[in-house]
Scaffold this active site. Structure first.
Site, PDB file in Angstrom:
ATOM      1  N   ALA A 127       0.841  -1.195   0.000  1.00  0.00           N
ATOM      2  CA  ALA A 127       0.000   0.000   0.000  1.00  0.00           C
ATOM      3  C   ALA A 127       0.879   1.248   0.000  1.00  0.00           C
ATOM      4  O   ALA A 127       2.013   1.216   0.457  1.00  0.00           O
ATOM      5  CB  ALA A 127      -0.892   0.001   1.237  1.00  0.00           C
ATOM      6  N   GLY A 171       0.374  -5.651  -0.218  1.00  0.00           N
ATOM      7  CA  GLY A 171      -0.456  -5.551  -1.410  1.00  0.00           C
ATOM      8  C   GLY A 171       0.313  -5.924  -2.670  1.00  0.00           C
ATOM      9  O   GLY A 171      -0.270  -6.409  -3.642  1.00  0.00           O
ATOM     10  N   GLU A 180       0.087  -9.553  -2.853  1.00  0.00           N
ATOM     11  CA  GLU A 180      -1.304  -9.917  -3.172  1.00  0.00           C
ATOM     12  C   GLU A 180      -1.587  -9.714  -4.658  1.00  0.00           C
ATOM     13  O   GLU A 180      -2.298 -10.502  -5.288  1.00  0.00           O
ATOM     14  CB  GLU A 180      -2.272  -9.103  -2.302  1.00  0.00           C
ATOM     15  CG  GLU A 180      -2.205  -9.538  -0.833  1.00  0.00           C
ATOM     16  CD  GLU A 180      -3.088  -8.707   0.071  1.00  0.00           C
ATOM     17  OE1 GLU A 180      -2.837  -7.493   0.156  1.00  0.00           O
ATOM     18  OE2 GLU A 180      -4.014  -9.260   0.684  1.00  0.00           O
ATOM     19  N   GLU A 222       1.452  -7.082   7.035  1.00  0.00           N
ATOM     20  CA  GLU A 222       0.348  -6.280   7.566  1.00  0.00           C
ATOM     21  C   GLU A 222       0.172  -6.403   9.071  1.00  0.00           C
ATOM     22  O   GLU A 222      -0.225  -5.465   9.750  1.00  0.00           O
ATOM     23  CB  GLU A 222      -0.971  -6.667   6.871  1.00  0.00           C
ATOM     24  CG  GLU A 222      -1.093  -6.164   5.448  1.00  0.00           C
ATOM     25  CD  GLU A 222      -0.362  -7.024   4.424  1.00  0.00           C
ATOM     26  OE1 GLU A 222       0.391  -7.942   4.808  1.00  0.00           O
ATOM     27  OE2 GLU A 222      -0.546  -6.757   3.222  1.00  0.00           O
TER      28      GLU A 222
END
Ligand code: NAD
Length: 705
Positions: A63, A104, A107, A127
């Site tokens: 992120a 992210g 991901e 995270e």
């Protein structure tokens, strides 16, 4: 500013390159860019496969932290939508991963149909360190590729793992030595040539023999280990869903957990801590790009507790050190102590014999200032006396060449006075290390009235190089950390006067999350040291009462662990604190002398008084410009004083409680009979912000404009 995703065509392959420096944070513009580039490739019949990459250096660190808390973080397309678009693509998508691939970023790679990685790449889902769980499918896709157990381990630890360690799992289809892109293109060509079927992670089944007993074991372990932290427990539940529920249902659950965690005070605290540590590297008046001076050789003056720790820190970073003392005996003691520290690291397997010798060789002992002529920086760590420091700084000024930096490790002496001992106050700065200097992460950089921007830029860069978290402080008694500490300790002592015992106060604050309560810390640090500081302050501030309950202990010869008796008593050779009736008797006498009838003091009151005292002093420090921003004060407490990271720091904690509530409580305490009204009266800044309904962060932004 718009960040683009590069689009290039190689034969029938479209290469999509993330281009959002410095770490390809997946902010809104990048998400839009990926979706648009994907559509472009899908719309072109000549394109038969896609490669998604961040280039040769980094895939993505996840992120975009600069977007946290802004409307853009949830603006369409959100990351799960982008990942879904990639996963559902009718043309095969290959992720080409170099360097860091985190959160992210990973991901996103899990949404691709194939993954190839450079041999040095690392992959992880960190995270949990921000009190969250991976919220864009990580908890569902990762176990489908590496199995339940390994996925749980990665998600709970948050630690990145080498791409190489995934060889043989479907997480990595190919490892590429050397340059990444040619290998990635060759892989994509093979996908086309062999018409390899699109493999969607969502269609796989999690490999988890005996999932239920394993999950039950994980639940029990995590509950015990993570105490009140909600994120690890949610991670386990999300992973349980990867075996127990259909993919889309589990994905929805993961998203719900993600938002629940976003709203926990623990995650807010951890995210604040993360952002605060980034912000503290920016120094007002030192623009980005300010030239830093090269630091190759450092002189350390004084081979006592701090000097030896500082020398170790520098040598650990490969920096050559000259260590200067006044006499051969003290010098040898220092060198022996450094060797012992390294030998203990060797025994614990943290250092090889070769590395030990290399580091020892970097440290050159000396008794002569003439040996320091090549030093780019000198760090003084001699006894805490202005007269001793004067002698040292005059000598340093004499021998060091122009442009060399002169630093003092003083805990409380006035840096401007020290600078005045030299002909170059612009090159003088405070480097306040914490004990043990080679262990503690915090470095308070003290900016004198004349310290130049270039010197500050240089020491901030050096701090990073030696693995420290640096915070800039202005000149005042105690700087940021110790000045607040004095108020905190005094508030804790007040509670004893009211009727609490040292054990009660320590326990309440330890339950709050502090590594150690104030009285255990006092015994460890030596009560005589802060006693001497109070005596100095009393002499410097006539009419102000600095006396606290601790004085009674010092008068009774109780100095802490060093002589077996302080707030607790200690068995010879042991460090576990034992409650001591003699302390209760001293306190009872102290209360009698002060005319105070003891009352019951509850845990909540203990936490409130101690924490609000810190925040109040912090607000004064902020208002005076000693700290640049409230979050810098938090960084000091998180890295130098054992403040629990998930509480974000004393200033963040005050904001969590609500500044108006803090102000009301301070006023109430200040008005109590016998209270030190000077200390407890709300800082004008707190009063102002609370009245205007603004936060401590607003103060910073106001000040910058
Ligand atoms: P220390 O007493 O352990 O060491 C001081 C050393 O300096 C001694 O070895 C002494 O021989 C040497 N020395 C004295 N005069 C000297 C001179 N003129 N030239 C060269 N060497 C000289 O003290 P310390 O705890 O290491 O503290 C050093 C400084 O660091 C002080 O200013 C102190 O306030 C500060 N400090 C200490 C701590 C801590 O926890 N101990 C933490 C932060 C800062």
């Amino acid at each position: 500013m718009t960040f683009t995703v590069g689009y290039a065509v190689h034969g029938s392959i479209a290469v999509l390159t993330l281009d959002h420096p410095p770490v390809n944070g997946l902010g809104h513009s990048l998400r839009v860019g990926i979706a648009a580039a994907l559509d472009r490739a899908l719309a072109n019949p000549a394109i038969r496969a896609l490669v998604l990459t961040g280039g040769e250096r980094i895939f993505s660190a996840g992120a975009d932290v600069r977007e946290f808390g802004t409307a853009n973080s949830s603006r369409d397309p959100i990351l799960p939508s982008v990942i879904r678009a990639i996963e559902m693509s009718s043309k095969p998508v290959v992720a080409a991963i170099a360097g860091t691939c985190l959160g992210g970023g990973l991901e996103l790679a899990l949404g691709c149909h194939f993954r190839v990685a450079g041999s040095e790449a690392t992959l992880g889902l960190p995270e949990v360190k921000l009190g969250l769980l991976p919220g864009a499918g990580g908890t569902q896709r990762l176990p489908r590729l590496v199995g339940l157990e390994r996925a749980l381990d990665m998600i709970l630890s948050g630690a990145p793992q080498a791409a190489r360690s995934f060889e043989g799992t479907p997480l990595i289809d190919a490892l590429i030595d050397g340059e990444l892109m040619p290998g990635a293109l060759a892989f994509a060509e093979k996908v086309i040539a062999q018409a390899m079927p699109i493999s969607r992670v969502r269609d796989r089944v999690v490999d988890a023999p005996a999932a239920e007993p394993f999950l039950q074991f994980a639940r029990n372990t995590v509950r015990a280990a993570s105490k009140n932290m909600p994120a690890p427990q949610k991670c386990v539940e999300a992973l349980a869903a990867s075996v127990g529920k259909p993919f889309d249902e589990a994905l929805k659950l993961e998203r719900e957990f993600f938002f629940q965690l976003m709203n926990t005070p623990e995650s807010r605290g951890l995210r604040h801590a993360f952002a605060a540590e980034r912000a503290s590297t920016k120094v007002a008046g030192v623009p980005d790009g300010t030239a830093a001076r090269p630091i190759r050789q450092v002189a350390v003056i004084g081979a006592g507790t701090m000097g030896t720790g500082i020398a170790i820190t520098l040598a650990n970073a490969g920096i050559a050190v000259s260590l200067l003392e006044t006499g051969q005996e003290a010098l040898q003691r220092g060198i022996d102590s450094i060797r012992r520290t390294y030998e203990s690291a060797l025994k614990k397997g943290r250092l090889t014999p070769d590395a030990l010798e290399q580091r020892m060789n970097l440290i050159a002992p000396t008794l002569s200032y003439d040996a320091l002529v090549d030093a780019d920086l000198a760090i003084e760590a001699v006894s805490e006396s202005l007269e001793v420091k004067r002698v040292v700084f005059e000598q340093l000024d004499r021998v060091l060449r122009p442009g060399a930096i002169l630093a003092s490790n003083t805990s409380a002496l006035n840096l401007d006075t020290i600078a005045s001992f030299t002909s170059r106050p612009q090159d003088v700065v405070g480097l306040h290390f914490f004990s043990p200097a080679h262990v503690m992460r915090l470095l308070e950089v003290v900016r004198g009235a004349a310290t130049s921007a270039e010197v500050l830029a240089t020491v901030m860069q050096l701090a990073r190089r030696i693995g420290k978290v640096a915070v800039v402080a202005g000149v005042c008694d105690g700087f940021i950390g110790n000045r607040i500490l004095a108020r905190y300790v005094s508030a804790a002592n007040d509670l004893l006067l009211q009727g609490a015992s040292p054990q009660q106060v320590d326990r309440a604050l330890e339950e709050f999350g502090l590594a150690m309560g104030p009285f255990r810390v006092g015994d460890l640090a030596g009560l005589d040291i802060s006693w001497a500081v109070r005596k100095r302050r009393a002499a410097e501030n006539p009419g102000v009462d600095f006396s606290i309950a601790a004085d009674r202990l010092c008068e009774a010869g109780r100095f802490g662990q060093k002589n077996g008796a302080g707030w607790y008593r200690y068995e010879p050779g042991r460090r576990d604190p034992i409650a001591d009736p003699a302390v209760d008797a001293l306190l009872a006498e102290y209360r009698r002398d002060k005319g105070v009838t003891p009352r019951a003091v509850g845990k909540a009151e203990i936490v409130e008084r101690c924490l609000f005292a810190m925040a109040n002093e912090g607000a004064r420090i902020l208002d005076e410009g000693i700290a640049q921003r409230a979050s810098d004060i938090d960084v000091v407490y998180l890295n130098g004083y054992g403040f629990p990271r998930h509480r974000g720091g004393p200033m963040h904690y005050a904001e969590e409680v609500g500044l108006s509530e803090v102000v009301r409580a301070l006023r109430r305490i200040a008005a109590e009979p016998g209270a030190d009204a000077r200390a407890w009266t709300p800082a004008p800044l707190l009063d102002r912000l609370a009245a205007e309904g603004r936060g401590l962060k607003d103060h910073l932004e106001g000040a910058r404009k």
